[in-house]
Design a protein around this motif. Structure first.
Motif, short mmCIF file in Angstrom:
data_model
loop_
_atom_site.label_atom_id
_atom_site.label_comp_id
_atom_site.label_asym_id
_atom_site.label_seq_id
_atom_site.Cartn_x
_atom_site.Cartn_y
_atom_site.Cartn_z
N LEU A 131 0.83 -1.20 0.00
CA LEU A 131 0.00 0.00 0.00
C LEU A 131 0.86 1.25 0.00
O LEU A 131 0.59 2.21 -0.73
N VAL A 132 1.93 1.25 0.81
CA VAL A 132 2.84 2.40 0.88
C VAL A 132 3.46 2.67 -0.49
O VAL A 132 3.51 3.82 -0.96
N PHE A 133 3.93 1.62 -1.16
CA PHE A 133 4.53 1.78 -2.47
C PHE A 133 3.53 2.36 -3.47
O PHE A 133 3.84 3.28 -4.23
N ASP A 134 2.33 1.80 -3.49
CA ASP A 134 1.32 2.28 -4.43
C ASP A 134 1.03 3.76 -4.23
O ASP A 134 0.99 4.54 -5.18
N ASP A 135 0.83 4.15 -2.97
CA ASP A 135 0.50 5.55 -2.69
C ASP A 135 1.65 6.49 -3.06
O ASP A 135 1.43 7.53 -3.70
N LEU A 136 2.86 6.13 -2.67
CA LEU A 136 4.01 7.01 -2.92
C LEU A 136 4.36 7.09 -4.40
O LEU A 136 4.68 8.16 -4.93
N GLU A 137 4.29 5.96 -5.10
CA GLU A 137 4.60 5.98 -6.53
C GLU A 137 3.59 6.81 -7.30
O GLU A 137 3.95 7.53 -8.24
N GLU A 138 2.32 6.74 -6.91
CA GLU A 138 1.31 7.55 -7.57
C GLU A 138 1.50 9.04 -7.30
O GLU A 138 1.01 9.88 -8.06
N SER A 139 2.25 9.35 -6.26
CA SER A 139 2.52 10.75 -5.91
C SER A 139 3.87 11.23 -6.43
O SER A 139 4.34 12.31 -6.05
N GLY A 140 4.51 10.43 -7.28
CA GLY A 140 5.73 10.88 -7.94
C GLY A 140 7.03 10.47 -7.27
O GLY A 140 8.09 10.97 -7.66
N ALA A 145 13.02 -0.66 -1.04
CA ALA A 145 12.83 -1.27 0.28
C ALA A 145 13.81 -2.42 0.48
O ALA A 145 14.35 -2.97 -0.47
N ALA A 146 14.04 -2.76 1.73
CA ALA A 146 14.91 -3.88 2.09
C ALA A 146 14.41 -4.52 3.37
O ALA A 146 13.83 -3.85 4.23
#
Length: 227
Positions: A131-140, A145-146
């Motif tokens: 969810l974090v990735f989806d939200d942040l990627e959509e925001s540019g 992650a590791a």
């Protein structure tokens, strides 16, 4: 920009933060005891660093250890782990303490150049990270992650955690052409490449690569093999 902002709504922990600031052990700044749900984006203007779910200032202390200047902009946050852990009955997005949807709008509005965060390394943690990735990627943001654990620093316990970095600087972090693959061209961090592969059970598997000789990558079961 100058000074740090610490958000911590536990009174005793907030007092501890103020003591650490007064002793010069973490970045100087202001401690806000309000709930994160009460914070408005404009109230964060002027702060070089913003630390949410601040605890006793671990992120600020770690940044100093890494040579990150107090006046270099960054946002950090360790969202409550209960929604993604057995302690919270694995309720996920239904949990009362699922606060990423509260923190993310602040990120989206203020657009800090770099965001750092972590979560428990579990199946629930991987769902949270998706969810974090989806939200942040959509925001540019470009996001990496590791899956790292505490023995890297010589501790006697495993404590695996998912760590992520989100960056808006396209000259430093460039997205590779392949879908779902992010390549850091000049990242001053342990990982250099990240790939997200969707598994058949609807949660993402995260594969990371690091120069460390003992590196735990992917799902938490991999961590068990390093014990």
């Amino acid at each position: 920009m100058s000074g740090a902002y610490y958000n911590e709504n536990d009174r005793k922990t907030a007092a501890w933060l103020r003591a650490l600031i007064s002793e010069g052990l973490i970045a100087p700044g202001e401690v806000d005891e309000r709930s994160i749900t009460e914070i408005k984006p404009h109230e964060l203007d002027g702060f070089a660093q913003c630390h949410f779910f601040a605890g006793i200032g671990g992120w600020s202390y770690a940044l100093r250890l890494a040579g990150w200047p107090d006046d270099r902009p960054v946002w950090t946050g360790s969202c409550p782990c209960q929604p993604a852990s057995v302690a919270g009955h694995l309720l996920g997005e239904k949990a009362e303490r699922h606060l990423w949807p509260v923190w993310f709008p602040l990120i989206k509005e203020c657009q800090p150049s770099i965001v750092l965060g972590e979560q428990v390394a579990s199946a629930g943690g991987l769902q949270w990270l998706d969810l974090v990735f989806d939200d942040l990627e959509e925001s540019g943001y470009a996001v990496a992650a590791a899956d790292l654990c505490a023995p890297f620093l010589g501790t006697p316990h495993i404590r695996p955690r998912l760590w992520f970095i989100a960056d808006t600087d396209r000259e430093r972090l460039a997205l590779r052409d392949e879908p779902g693959v992010h390549q850091a061209t000049d990242a001053p961090f342990a990982w250099r490449q990240f790939e997200r592969v969707h598994a058949t059970n609807d949660w993402a598997r995260w594969a990371s690569f690091s120069p460390f000789s003992v590196f735990a990558d992917g799902v938490p079961s991999t961590v068990g093999r390093t014990r």
